[in-house]
Design an enzyme around this catalytic site. Structure first.
Site, PDB file in Angstrom:
ATOM      1  N   HIS A  73       0.825  -1.213   0.000  1.00 59.98           N
ATOM      2  CA  HIS A  73       0.000   0.000   0.000  1.00 59.98           C
ATOM      3  C   HIS A  73       0.854   1.256   0.000  1.00 59.98           C
ATOM      4  O   HIS A  73       1.965   1.300   0.536  1.00 59.98           O
ATOM      5  CB  HIS A  73      -1.012  -0.004   1.149  1.00 59.98           C
ATOM      6  N   ASP A  75      -0.228   4.310   1.141  1.00 62.36           N
ATOM      7  CA  ASP A  75      -0.612   5.312   2.140  1.00 62.36           C
ATOM      8  C   ASP A  75       0.056   5.077   3.484  1.00 62.36           C
ATOM      9  O   ASP A  75       0.587   4.001   3.776  1.00 62.36           O
ATOM     10  CB  ASP A  75      -2.135   5.352   2.309  1.00 62.36           C
ATOM     11  N   ASP A 104       5.710   0.781   7.883  1.00 60.85           N
ATOM     12  CA  ASP A 104       4.381   0.406   7.375  1.00 60.85           C
ATOM     13  C   ASP A 104       3.944   1.323   6.246  1.00 60.85           C
ATOM     14  O   ASP A 104       3.236   2.282   6.485  1.00 60.85           O
ATOM     15  CB  ASP A 104       3.381   0.424   8.526  1.00 60.85           C
ATOM     16  N   GLU A 134      -5.173   1.807   2.725  1.00 59.70           N
ATOM     17  CA  GLU A 134      -5.135   0.601   3.551  1.00 59.70           C
ATOM     18  C   GLU A 134      -5.262   0.926   5.029  1.00 59.70           C
ATOM     19  O   GLU A 134      -5.746   0.106   5.814  1.00 59.70           O
ATOM     20  CB  GLU A 134      -3.829  -0.165   3.295  1.00 59.70           C
ATOM     21  N   GLU A 135      -4.820   2.132   5.420  1.00 59.89           N
ATOM     22  CA  GLU A 135      -4.728   2.466   6.841  1.00 59.89           C
ATOM     23  C   GLU A 135      -6.037   2.997   7.432  1.00 59.89           C
ATOM     24  O   GLU A 135      -6.060   3.391   8.597  1.00 59.89           O
ATOM     25  CB  GLU A 135      -3.623   3.502   7.064  1.00 59.89           C
ATOM     26  N   GLU A 163       3.849  -6.231   4.247  1.00 60.73           N
ATOM     27  CA  GLU A 163       3.652  -5.801   5.636  1.00 60.73           C
ATOM     28  C   GLU A 163       4.924  -6.052   6.455  1.00 60.73           C
ATOM     29  O   GLU A 163       5.665  -6.999   6.185  1.00 60.73           O
ATOM     30  CB  GLU A 163       2.483  -6.561   6.265  1.00 60.73           C
ATOM     31  N   HIS A 343       3.480   3.238  12.823  1.00 60.08           N
ATOM     32  CA  HIS A 343       2.577   4.327  13.214  1.00 60.08           C
ATOM     33  C   HIS A 343       3.131   5.198  14.334  1.00 60.08           C
ATOM     34  O   HIS A 343       2.477   6.146  14.754  1.00 60.08           O
ATOM     35  CB  HIS A 343       1.194   3.780  13.647  1.00 60.08           C
TER      36      HIS A 343
END
Length: 377
Positions: A73, A75, A104, A134-135, A163, A343
């Protein structure tokens, strides 16, 4: 704003940094999608390239016996003062790259893009999927849009999701569902509590059941999945002098991928069968996502395990591998970075790990199929 230049043939660490420096918070991925599309069109050969919203898709058609899907992903979560990226050294981790998305999962995405541009003679046909959103809520997930609108792009013999796994193969994933157990009572003044029926008290047996619950552990393709049934929320009460007439308990069940969602919900109902049968509680399914079988017995998946030195383990959390598993495509998670750092404001990835995952996948995509595997606890 001009489209940033990405050098897909550069050191994948440098490519990771360049991707991190393009802000791409969920819902705002057009600039990074533009950059990825332009780079793929200019720097790869033999790929059919398609743009679908902020999803960039590329695949080869070499008529090879197997197809590997690489999906990552674009984003990130909101930026926390950690863009642009920067290199530093820590006592425990050595040389690291810091920045939003380093873990991530822009490092995993960089690995995939670098390989698409530098693999000269892969032994598998390749599909590369770079997707958005995705987030955030699943209804916005770009991979879900592809599944519904362009499902042929998800076809393959094995899928690798970038991932973060610390560079280890994490196969499949567990499913997850949430159930709300609700108790009804009769409101009364707490000074005359005997005239009411306390809904909060009715949750007591359910809490005891959870405390005494023994989760199942199951082995699938050499991966041991450990289930869990846990209270994640509780609510009830009207005022400090009122017997509550309603209360609820939210329960999360993380289930092994040999159970369907329906079977998992049936199991939760079975666990609380006595209270449900007596009408003390009612059960409502509030959220659910399927698990993904590891599928490591498939030759293409077994070859990936062999390329990783036979080291793999089960994935406990839910990831988009479940979408591929539902389509009958074995899927694994494999990417640089410690998922516990995702994150965070100090999100960071060891640069050596980016290179190690790159070379692991290069060996897999360039070598004939093999087999073998060793479970990691």
């Amino acid at each position: 704003m001009s489209v940033p230049d990405l050098n897909l043939r550069a050191d994948p660490v440098e490519l990771t940094a360049a991707l991190v420096d393009i802000r791409s918070v969920s819902g705002d991925e057009s600039l990074i999608a533009d950059a990825v599309e332009a780079a793929l069109r200019a720097q790869t050969r033999g790929f059919e390239i398609s743009r679908f919203g902020n999803r960039v898709l590329a695949r080869t058609h070499r008529n090879l016996p197997t197809r590997v899907v690489l999906a990552g992903h674009l984003d990130t979560v909101p930026i926390a003062g950690n863009v642009p990226s920067r290199r530093t050294r820590t006592p425990d981790e050595g040389d690291v790259l810091l920045g939003c998305g380093t873990v991530d999962m822009k490092s995993g995405l960089a690995v995939f893009l670098h390989l698409a541009a530098t693999l000269d003679d892969p032994v598998h046909d390749l599909t590369l999927i770079c997707y958005d959103c995705e987030e955030i809520a699943a209804e916005h997930n770009g991979l879900g849009f592809i599944e519904r609108e362009k499902p042929d792009w998800l076809a393959g013999d094995v899928a690798v999701l970038g991932e973060p796994t610390g560079g280890l193969i994490e196969a499949g994933c567990q499913g997850t569902l949430r159930v709300r157990l609700t108790a009804e009572g009769t409101r009364a003044h707490s000074a005359r509590a005997w005239m009411g029926e306390n809904a909060v008290h009715k949750l007591a047996d359910a809490l005891t059941t959870l405390r005494e619950y023994v989760p199942r552990s199951v082995d699938i393709d050499g991966c041991r999945y450990r289930e869990g049934l846990t209270a994640v929320g509780i609510g009830g009460g009207v005022a400090g002098n009122v017997v509550p007439d309603q209360a609820h308990l939210d329960v999360n069940f993380r289930f092994a991928p040999d159970r369907s969602q329906a079977q998992a919900f049936a199991h939760v109902r079975e666990v609380f069968a006595a209270d449900l049968a007596d009408g003390v509680l009612s059960a409502q399914l509030t959220d659910s996502a399927p698990g993904a079988l590891p599928g490591l017995r498939h030759p293409a998946a077994a070859a990936l395990v062999a390329a990783a030195g036979g080291r793999f383990r089960a994935k406990y959390g839910w990831t988009d591998v479940a979408r591929f598993s539902a389509l009958g495509v074995p899927a694994v998670n494999l990417g640089p970075g410690d998922p516990s750092l995702a994150h965070r404001a100090d999100e960071r990835v060891p640069v050596d790990q980016i290179r190690e995952v790159t070379e692991l996948l290069r060996g897999y995509l360039s070598a004939p199929a093999g087999a073998g595997g060793e479970l990691l606890a």
